[in-house]
Design a protein around this motif. Sequence first.
Motif: not given
Length: 281
Positions: A85, A88-89, A91-95, A97, A118, A195
């Motif tokens: 988790e 993923r947090q 990765a989503d913040e930085k955008g 892969p 990913d 996923r």
Amino acid sequence: MSVTDKLTSRLPVLGDRGDRKDVVAVVKLHGVITPTPSPLARGAINLGTVESALTRAFAHDRLKAVALQINSPGGAPTQSGLVAERIRQLADEKGVPVLAFAEDVAASGGYWLACAADEIYAHRTSMVGSIGVISGGFGFTGLLERFGIERRLHTAGANKSRLDPFSPEKPEDVEWLKNMHSQLHELFVEWVKERRGDRLTDSADLFTGDVWLGQKAVDLGLVDGVGSLREIVNKRYPGAEISVAEPKKPLLARLGIGAPAAASALLDAVTTKAAWSRFGL
């Protein structure tokens, strides 16, 4: 043009980053997944041991991707979930892969970690999968009787002493444990399906706890391809710098002091060896 202007024109422009390489940051997730701290933090994966490496990896200003180098037979489900988790947090913040690379083993909790990526890649000899739940222990009732040792255990709450290793095993306790395993297995399956999505095949063997070598894992949809970290990264991000994000070393490691030779440390070593030995390692 004056001499001063000529000299000035040859100076590098402050902030010019045209010649700086892109970065693919690598985080090594090696060892058994366990909440138990280690004085040297070697062979143990948990949120505490990998947090600093993860934050460093995602902090590069020229970051193109983060690669997870996974070599783990699994371990504690909660720590597996917490680390995944957190990946993923970030990765989503930085955008950016995230790519996972299985080495010897990405099994059980190790595969849970891989699913935070990913895309997942494996070596053709990697062992991948083991989507299931396992727990083990020992029963010492016969040993106590042999040496004339009396077990004294006092509890408040009918189920407080469930699965006590010094007491006879009760069928109702085993049934309770199996029910817990089933619930954890369902959560594991849900995570993999979330996923991997439609990349998974409809094979009846997927969630039986079995493991497969790299190419078979590709055929089942558990991984996206066969290849090593440098091979795939060089193809995907040619010219990018591969930068390993190391975690902060614990105090004893910085001082060069080894782990204490205590009984608990020995038991941890045996448990760790048992986890690896399930895969012949």
